[in-house]
Design a protein around this motif. Sequence first.
Motif, mmCIF file in Angstrom:
data_model
loop_
_atom_site.group_PDB
_atom_site.id
_atom_site.type_symbol
_atom_site.label_atom_id
_atom_site.label_comp_id
_atom_site.label_asym_id
_atom_site.label_seq_id
_atom_site.Cartn_x
_atom_site.Cartn_y
_atom_site.Cartn_z
ATOM 1 N N PRO A 286 0.835 -1.208 0.000
ATOM 2 C CA PRO A 286 0.000 0.000 0.000
ATOM 3 C C PRO A 286 0.873 1.263 0.000
ATOM 4 O O PRO A 286 1.924 1.298 0.659
ATOM 5 N N LEU A 287 0.427 2.269 -0.746
ATOM 6 C CA LEU A 287 1.210 3.504 -0.878
ATOM 7 C C LEU A 287 1.509 4.125 0.492
ATOM 8 O O LEU A 287 2.595 4.671 0.721
ATOM 9 N N SER A 288 0.544 4.015 1.409
ATOM 10 C CA SER A 288 0.766 4.578 2.753
ATOM 11 C C SER A 288 2.008 3.962 3.382
ATOM 12 O O SER A 288 2.820 4.659 4.005
ATOM 13 N N GLY A 289 2.172 2.654 3.211
ATOM 14 C CA GLY A 289 3.327 1.956 3.774
ATOM 15 C C GLY A 289 4.619 2.381 3.096
ATOM 16 O O GLY A 289 5.659 2.536 3.741
ATOM 17 N N ARG A 290 4.554 2.597 1.761
ATOM 18 C CA ARG A 290 5.764 3.034 1.030
ATOM 19 C C ARG A 290 6.202 4.430 1.483
ATOM 20 O O ARG A 290 7.389 4.742 1.509
ATOM 21 N N ILE A 291 5.218 5.256 1.811
ATOM 22 C CA ILE A 291 5.534 6.619 2.268
ATOM 23 C C ILE A 291 6.165 6.581 3.661
ATOM 24 O O ILE A 291 7.234 7.146 3.908
ATOM 25 N N VAL A 292 5.487 5.891 4.584
ATOM 26 C CA VAL A 292 5.967 5.879 5.967
ATOM 27 C C VAL A 292 7.323 5.178 6.062
ATOM 28 O O VAL A 292 8.173 5.552 6.874
ATOM 29 N N ALA A 293 7.566 4.177 5.189
ATOM 30 C CA ALA A 293 8.849 3.461 5.206
ATOM 31 C C ALA A 293 10.007 4.444 5.059
ATOM 32 O O ALA A 293 10.990 4.389 5.806
ATOM 33 N N ILE A 294 9.880 5.378 4.094
ATOM 34 C CA ILE A 294 10.975 6.338 3.869
ATOM 35 C C ILE A 294 11.090 7.310 5.041
ATOM 36 O O ILE A 294 12.183 7.568 5.557
ATOM 37 N N ALA A 295 9.942 7.831 5.481
ATOM 38 C CA ALA A 295 9.962 8.798 6.596
ATOM 39 C C ALA A 295 10.583 8.159 7.843
ATOM 40 O O ALA A 295 11.374 8.784 8.553
ATOM 41 N N ASP A 296 10.249 6.889 8.091
ATOM 42 C CA ASP A 296 10.722 6.170 9.277
ATOM 43 C C ASP A 296 12.223 5.897 9.191
ATOM 44 O O ASP A 296 12.975 6.195 10.125
ATOM 45 N N VAL A 297 12.666 5.378 8.062
ATOM 46 C CA VAL A 297 14.093 5.031 7.909
ATOM 47 C C VAL A 297 14.952 6.295 7.976
ATOM 48 O O VAL A 297 15.966 6.333 8.680
ATOM 49 N N PHE A 298 14.538 7.341 7.260
ATOM 50 C CA PHE A 298 15.344 8.570 7.256
ATOM 51 C C PHE A 298 15.481 9.118 8.675
ATOM 52 O O PHE A 298 16.577 9.496 9.111
ATOM 53 N N ASP A 299 14.357 9.126 9.412
ATOM 54 C CA ASP A 299 14.412 9.679 10.767
ATOM 55 C C ASP A 299 15.301 8.831 11.673
ATOM 56 O O ASP A 299 16.028 9.363 12.513
ATOM 57 N N ALA A 300 15.241 7.505 11.484
ATOM 58 C CA ALA A 300 16.099 6.625 12.287
ATOM 59 C C ALA A 300 17.580 6.870 11.955
ATOM 60 O O ALA A 300 18.429 6.857 12.850
ATOM 61 N N LEU A 301 17.845 7.141 10.671
ATOM 62 C CA LEU A 301 19.244 7.369 10.273
ATOM 63 C C LEU A 301 19.816 8.643 10.895
ATOM 64 O O LEU A 301 20.966 8.661 11.338
ATOM 65 N N VAL A 302 19.032 9.695 10.925
ATOM 66 C CA VAL A 302 19.592 10.982 11.372
ATOM 67 C C VAL A 302 19.478 11.196 12.889
ATOM 68 O O VAL A 302 19.771 12.277 13.387
#
Length: 356
Positions: A286-302
């Motif tokens: 689902p597109l919602s999951g594809r969106i949150v995946a990026i937001a979540d990973v980026f925030d975890a990285l920084v």
Amino acid sequence: MDGTRVVKLERILVVDDQAANVVLLRALLDDEGYVNVVSTTDPREVGPILDGLCPDLVLLDLHMPHRDGVALVEDIRARLSPDEYMPVVILSSDESPEARRRALAAGATDFLTKPINEEELSLRIRSWLETRFLHLALQDHNELLESRVLERTVQLEQAKAELLERLALAAEYRDDVTGRHIHRVSRTSALIAATLGWDAADVDLIERAAALHDVGKIGIPDKILLKPTKLTPGEFELMKRHTTIGGRILAGSSAPSLRLAEEIALCHHERWDGHGYDGLKGAEIPLSGRIVAIADVFDALVHDRPYKRAWGRERALEEVSGQRGLQFDPEVVDAFLHVQAHAATHDVAETIRLPA
Ligand SMILES: [Fe+2]
């Protein structure tokens, strides 16, 4: 009679081209105590009179020059809302069934033939006015009920939004006591969705739903959740269960925000290339999951994690870009980079504030 005159304030309009009839009706109304009576012998004046007067009852002659009673009934009805009861009555010496039919078909409340029986007319006027005021009272009551229902609905929506936020915070509290991660992920997800062209209501929905992406962490033991070193394969399998636990916690709701939250909880660790938790691939996710995946990973990285130090922003952006078409949906990566480019001078994600 004790001589006390009862004054009645209902507004009545009388229209008859015969001045003698107007005088007669005014005298009758005066006897009954009606003090707000306006009359005219020229039907062309009805429009201007109605611009300044909102009558409770209109008494009309039928046959008049320039504009007859039927036309006036139509004019008056056109000014009223369909659910407003305002009696418009024709008084005529024309006893033909055709005249009565035309008047009633045009929307006249009643049709009385002249000569008028004064007592009957007085009683009918009282009845028409009573009916009008009962209708008005009912309308007021309905409007009051509607506004109360609206008020309660808003209160329920606020309570629901607050509960969701608190549930998300409860889940997050164990590994991020500030709870800021979920707010940043929510906000970034909303900005990505907006960049992808979602409408305002759906952007608002994903902002609230994304906050619950890791609610399933409630079911993960602290020794795994807070482990400062890399998880063993067995521990990682346990950690992966936070998606299905979250899905189960959120399942079965009819509320759109919770349904979306369930979808996100279940699939925010899927990968575009199919190597994620459940092996969903590309548009299957689902597109919602594809969106949150990026937001979540980026925030975890920084940001710091128990098992790693924070990366610099540029390095994290390169990582996300490098995963375009691998871990992440290329279009969502582009939208994310667009959001970040606009946030570069004013870091939106970092300025999200927790509610007081
Ligand atoms: Fe997660």
